[in-house]
Design an enzyme around this catalytic site. Structure first.
Site, PDB file in Angstrom:
ATOM      1  N   SER A 152       0.791  -1.073  -0.066  1.00 19.15           N
ATOM      2  CA  SER A 152      -0.108   0.016   0.000  1.00 19.15           C
ATOM      3  C   SER A 152       0.835   1.078  -0.067  1.00 19.15           C
ATOM      4  O   SER A 152       2.064   1.167  -0.374  1.00 19.15           O
ATOM      5  CB  SER A 152      -0.797   0.019   1.129  1.00 19.15           C
ATOM      6  OG  SER A 152      -1.907   1.111   1.298  1.00 19.15           O
ATOM      7  N   LYS A 163      -4.436   2.235  -3.309  1.00 18.46           N
ATOM      8  CA  LYS A 163      -3.791   1.773  -2.182  1.00 18.46           C
ATOM      9  C   LYS A 163      -4.539   1.588  -0.868  1.00 18.46           C
ATOM     10  O   LYS A 163      -4.297   0.948   0.089  1.00 18.46           O
ATOM     11  CB  LYS A 163      -2.614   2.822  -1.887  1.00 18.46           C
ATOM     12  CG  LYS A 163      -1.598   2.745  -3.073  1.00 18.46           C
ATOM     13  CD  LYS A 163      -0.948   1.412  -3.106  1.00 18.46           C
ATOM     14  CE  LYS A 163       0.244   1.221  -3.870  1.00 18.46           C
ATOM     15  NZ  LYS A 163       0.757  -0.087  -4.163  1.00 18.46           N
ATOM     16  N   TYR A 219      -4.150   6.376  -7.695  1.00 24.42           N
ATOM     17  CA  TYR A 219      -3.318   5.681  -6.761  1.00 24.42           C
ATOM     18  C   TYR A 219      -3.711   5.639  -5.353  1.00 24.42           C
ATOM     19  O   TYR A 219      -3.628   4.748  -4.762  1.00 24.42           O
ATOM     20  CB  TYR A 219      -2.021   6.606  -6.916  1.00 24.42           C
ATOM     21  CG  TYR A 219      -0.889   5.592  -6.369  1.00 24.42           C
ATOM     22  CD1 TYR A 219      -0.165   4.658  -6.760  1.00 24.42           C
ATOM     23  CD2 TYR A 219      -0.210   6.098  -5.236  1.00 24.42           C
ATOM     24  CE1 TYR A 219       0.718   4.155  -6.068  1.00 24.42           C
ATOM     25  CE2 TYR A 219       0.897   5.758  -4.470  1.00 24.42           C
ATOM     26  CZ  TYR A 219       1.557   4.497  -4.949  1.00 24.42           C
ATOM     27  OH  TYR A 219       2.515   4.067  -4.431  1.00 24.42           O
TER      28      TYR A 219
HETATM   29  N1  LIG Z   1       9.326   3.530  -3.459  1.00 23.81           N
HETATM   30  C1  LIG Z   1       8.230   4.177  -2.457  1.00 23.81           C
HETATM   31  O1  LIG Z   1       8.664   5.011  -1.800  1.00 23.81           O
HETATM   32  C2  LIG Z   1       7.159   3.436  -2.460  1.00 23.81           C
HETATM   33  C3  LIG Z   1       6.101   4.261  -1.551  1.00 23.81           C
HETATM   34  C4  LIG Z   1       4.693   3.727  -1.464  1.00 23.81           C
HETATM   35  C5  LIG Z   1       4.419   2.841  -2.079  1.00 23.81           C
HETATM   36  N2  LIG Z   1       5.118   2.089  -3.021  1.00 23.81           N
HETATM   37  C6  LIG Z   1       4.802   0.849  -3.502  1.00 23.81           C
HETATM   38  O2  LIG Z   1       5.680   0.060  -3.609  1.00 23.81           O
HETATM   39  C7  LIG Z   1       5.611  -0.949  -4.865  1.00 23.81           C
HETATM   40  C8  LIG Z   1       7.010  -0.733  -5.493  1.00 23.81           C
HETATM   41  O3  LIG Z   1       7.391   0.461  -5.702  1.00 23.81           O
HETATM   42  P1  LIG Z   1       8.825   0.844  -6.252  1.00 23.81           P
HETATM   43  O4  LIG Z   1       9.097   2.131  -5.865  1.00 23.81           O
HETATM   44  O5  LIG Z   1       9.665  -0.335  -6.020  1.00 23.81           O
HETATM   45  O6  LIG Z   1       8.466   1.073  -8.026  1.00 23.81           O
HETATM   46  P2  LIG Z   1       9.317   0.539  -9.193  1.00 23.81           P
HETATM   47  O7  LIG Z   1       8.757   1.303 -10.355  1.00 23.81           O
HETATM   48  O8  LIG Z   1      10.832   0.400  -9.052  1.00 23.81           O
HETATM   49  O9  LIG Z   1       8.952  -0.867  -9.543  1.00 23.81           O
HETATM   50  C9  LIG Z   1       7.695  -1.466  -9.865  1.00 23.81           C
HETATM   51  C10 LIG Z   1       7.803  -2.729 -10.754  1.00 23.81           C
HETATM   52  O10 LIG Z   1       6.433  -3.101 -11.317  1.00 23.81           O
HETATM   53  C11 LIG Z   1       6.643  -3.495 -12.421  1.00 23.81           C
HETATM   54  N3  LIG Z   1       4.945  -3.552 -13.093  1.00 23.81           N
HETATM   55  C12 LIG Z   1       4.299  -2.411 -13.423  1.00 23.81           C
HETATM   56  N4  LIG Z   1       3.032  -2.730 -13.967  1.00 23.81           N
HETATM   57  C13 LIG Z   1       3.104  -4.142 -13.848  1.00 23.81           C
HETATM   58  C14 LIG Z   1       2.046  -5.087 -14.335  1.00 23.81           C
HETATM   59  N5  LIG Z   1       1.064  -4.782 -14.721  1.00 23.81           N
HETATM   60  N6  LIG Z   1       2.609  -6.442 -14.067  1.00 23.81           N
HETATM   61  C15 LIG Z   1       3.762  -6.743 -13.524  1.00 23.81           C
HETATM   62  N7  LIG Z   1       4.829  -5.748 -13.100  1.00 23.81           N
HETATM   63  C16 LIG Z   1       4.412  -4.492 -13.388  1.00 23.81           C
HETATM   64  C17 LIG Z   1       7.344  -2.465 -13.208  1.00 23.81           C
HETATM   65  O11 LIG Z   1       7.795  -3.192 -14.331  1.00 23.81           O
HETATM   66  C18 LIG Z   1       8.548  -2.350 -12.268  1.00 23.81           C
HETATM   67  O12 LIG Z   1       9.628  -2.996 -12.553  1.00 23.81           O
HETATM   68  C19 LIG Z   1       4.542  -0.288  -5.848  1.00 23.81           C
HETATM   69  O13 LIG Z   1       3.283  -1.004  -5.633  1.00 23.81           O
HETATM   70  C20 LIG Z   1       4.525   1.103  -5.018  1.00 23.81           C
HETATM   71  O14 LIG Z   1       2.971   1.886  -5.279  1.00 23.81           O
HETATM   72  C21 LIG Z   1       6.530   2.647  -3.240  1.00 23.81           C
END
Ligand SMILES: NC(=O)c1ccc[n+]([C@@H]2O[C@H](COP(=O)([O-])OP(=O)(O)OC[C@H]3O[C@@H](n4cnc5c(N)ncnc54)[C@H](O)[C@@H]3O)[C@@H](O)[C@H]2O)c1
Length: 346
Positions: A151, A168, A164
């Protein structure tokens, strides 16, 4: 023996960022991993099969077991094939970690229907799709299971993220449903609200400001710092392990080296009556009985920080509320929870 010996995990969005770090740690803890990633741009456009394969190659080079899956979590049938792949390749499935995600940020008054649908499809539908197939298997095989959903604090109301934020928040509700419906089958479901310096953070105004100041986006300078996505992975590995069998339906903030337990949904105050209210009565009573509670959120000015901290962040800032219980490790517990903490320690 490593903590996940004999277990099989499906990690979605495992080609980059947090998902990659999770897949690599689960494999290092001896789980066999289906590494799912569509290899899309941050907006969800395009696809690149090499993204998942690179992680599989890295896991195998380190002596672990992994296979690539390059389909989309937004596709219900494809999510079924991810579960099938775990069975075909490794004979079982124990752990599902739903990490895949995209962003299409826009203020509500500018958002297109397509931008709304695309983000809901990957985050909310994607989390349902894998969980749906996995839960049928967990129930049939009676092997128990673990579901860990990603989330975000954006669920609390990030202004430019109606799609989003809604997805979430939906994931939190969905996690609570899974926790209540699947515990009788030995399955736990928990959610993580992470922070890590990935490309998702690079895209934010703060990330872009950082890049202007440092000449590089945050994700390229994250390795070895508190923003390293690898810092989120240990909590996932713990929740996936047998040791966490008693943790179910919980939401954890995992930000760098800090792990936060959210208190889920609590009623903060009640107005009771033995008959139906009138709107006029509510208008009369609210200023006295409810409005002051809305204001009951401390604010703390922190030097160097543009905005004052409100709510939990402000409370956490109070040095007196922290207790060091091992060198370099502190605990903060919200006022009112101290009695529970003292009882737990005694
Ligand atoms: N980075 C943060 O600080 C943060 C904060 C809050 C929430 N999140 C959540 O954590 C998770 C990971 O985020 P991240 O920062 O590592 O992002 P990121 O963009 O580095 O990685 C996400 C990956 O998901 C893959 N992806 C996208 N759509 C897809 C699909 N339909 N099927 C399969 N793969 C798919 C992408 O190719 C990518 O490699 C996400 O759900 C994001 O919303 C991240």
């Amino acid at each position: 023996m490593n903590t996940l010996d004999g277990k099989v995990a499906l990690v979605t969005g495992a080609g980059r960022g947090i998902g990659r770090a999770v897949a690599e740690l689960l494999a290092a803890e001896s789980a066999a991993v289906v590494v799912n990633d569509l290899g899309t741009a941050l907006s969800g456009e395009g696809a690149d099969v090499s993204v998942a394969q690179q992680v599989v190659d890295a896991i195998r080079a380190a002596g672990g077991r992994a296979v690539a899956n390059t389909e989309s979590v937004a596709d219900y049938a494809a999510a079924g094939r991810m579960v099938e792949q775990a069975l075909d390749e490794f004979g079982r499935l124990d752990i599902v970690v739903n990490v895949a995600g995209i962003l299409r940020d826009r203020m509500i008054f500018n958002m297109t229907e397509e931008e709304w649908d695309a983000v809901i499809a990957v985050h909310l539908n994607g989390t349902f799709n894998t969980s749906r197939h996995a839960c049928a298997l967990f129930r049939e095989r009676k092997t128990g299971g673990r579901i860990i959903n990603f989330s975000s604090v954006s669920a609390w109301g990030s202004p430019g993220q109606p799609n989003y934020g809604a997805a979430k928040y939906g994931i939190l509700g969905f996690t609570a449903v899974l926790a209540n419906s699947m515990s009788r089958y030995g399955v736990t479901a928990n959610a993580i609200l992470p922070y890590a310096a990935t490309r998702m953070i690079d895209s934010t105004p703060r990330g872009q400001e950082f890049a202007r100041q440092h000449g590089k986006p945050p994700s390229e300078m994250a390795a070895g710092t508190e923003g390293d996505p690898a810092n989120v992975a240990p909590m996932v590995a713990y929740l996936a392990s047998d040791a966490a069998a008693g943790i179910n339906g919980r939401f954890f903030g995992v930000r760098g080296y800090t792990i936060q337990l959210y208190s889920s949904w609590e009623i903060a105050a009640i107005l009771g009556a033995d008959r139906r209210w009138t709107p006029q009565e509510l208008a009369e009573l609210f200023p006295t009985y409810i409005d002051p509670l809305l204001e009951d959120v401390p604010t703390v000015e922190v030097p160097g920080q543009e905005r004052p901290l409100r709510g939990t962040a402000a409370l956490q800032h109070d040095p007196a509320a922290w207790e060091e219980f091992a060198p370099g490790i502190q605990q903060w517990v919200r006022e009112g929870y101290y009695a529970a903490k003292a009882a737990a320690r005694s």
